[in-house]
Design a protein around this motif. Sequence first.
Motif, PDB file in Angstrom:
ATOM      1  N   ASP A   1       8.111   0.475   4.501  1.00  0.00           N
ATOM      2  CA  ASP A   1       7.222   0.392   5.658  1.00  0.00           C
ATOM      3  C   ASP A   1       7.953   0.568   6.982  1.00  0.00           C
ATOM      4  OD1 ASP A   1       5.078   0.151   4.078  1.00  0.00           O
ATOM      5  OD2 ASP A   1       4.587  -1.936   4.575  1.00  0.00           O
TER       6      ASP A   1
ATOM      7  N   HIS B   1       9.548  -3.611  -0.032  1.00  0.00           N
ATOM      8  CA  HIS B   1       8.322  -3.393   0.734  1.00  0.00           C
ATOM      9  C   HIS B   1       8.676  -3.079   2.194  1.00  0.00           C
ATOM     10  CE1 HIS B   1       4.059  -4.925   1.974  1.00  0.00           C
ATOM     11  NE2 HIS B   1       4.278  -3.667   2.275  1.00  0.00           N
TER      12      HIS B   1
ATOM     13  N   HIS C   1       0.840  -1.192   0.000  1.00  0.00           N
ATOM     14  CA  HIS C   1       0.000   0.000   0.000  1.00  0.00           C
ATOM     15  C   HIS C   1       0.876   1.242   0.000  1.00  0.00           C
ATOM     16  CE1 HIS C   1      -2.951  -2.964   1.415  1.00  0.00           C
ATOM     17  NE2 HIS C   1      -3.863  -2.133   0.913  1.00  0.00           N
TER      18      HIS C   1
END
Length: 229
Positions: free
Chosen positions: A81, A77, A42
Motif C-alpha cells: 500500500d 500489507h 484489498h
Amino acid sequence: MTILEKDLKILWGRAAGRCSYCNEDLTRTFEQGSITLGEMAHVIARSQNGPRGSAEFLAENERDKYENLILLCPTHHRLIDKAPRNFAVEDILEWKRRHEEKVNFSLSNIEVQTFYELCERVAIILLENSQIHKQYGPESLVANSNPFSDVSDIWSLKKLTKIIPNNRKIINIIEKNIGLLKYTQKKTFYLFKEHAEAFELNTQSRLDREAVPRFPIEFKNMIEECMDE
Ligand SMILES: [Zn+2]
Ligand SMILES: [Zn+2]
C-alpha cells in the motif's frame, strides 16, 4: 460495504490463515483478541484514490469480495500500500494464487516406501487436529467454563485455517501413496475423505450440519494400530 463472512471464511481458509507473501501465521494475533481487518488487504483499493484503486475497472460492490482480497501480514500489507506503483494487480494476485496452491497441494508430492511410514506421517497430523479440537472445540474447557468467551469464533477460525488444511494434507499424502493401502484400508480412507470434504463445505456454511458424516473413528484406529505393530 463491508467484507461478508462468506468471503472472510474463504479468504482465511484458502490461505490457511497465513500471509500470502511470507507465510507468517496470522491466527496467533486473533487468539489475543486483536485481529485487524487490515490483514485482509484489498488488491484494488476500496476507493478510486486508494492503492491501485484506478488500476482497472471494478465495480464498487465487487471490491470487498474474496476475489479482490488477499491475506497479508501487517508488514506486507504496508509494503504493497505504501508503494502501490511497485506492485501491480497481477503480481499481487499471483502471490495469492501461488500461496493457495501451496496450501491446497501440501504433501501431495511426498512418496513414502511403506504403509508404516505413511501412518507415521498421518498420525502426527491427526494428533495436531485432535489437540486443536480438545483445546478449542465445542466440548473444550474454555467453551464450557466461559459461555461468553469468543471461543466459538476461535474454533471456527481454527477449523478453517488448521483442521481443514490438515485434512487436505492427509488426503494428499494418502492419495499419492494409495498403492500401499489394501482394499479395506482404502475403504476406511474414503470414509475419512467423505467426512473431510463435507466438513469443509459445512465450515464454509455451504452445507447443513446434519449432512456431515461423523469423523470415522476406524480411520484413526487404522493409523494407530499400524503404528503399534
Ligand atoms: Zn508477510
Ligand atoms: Zn490496504
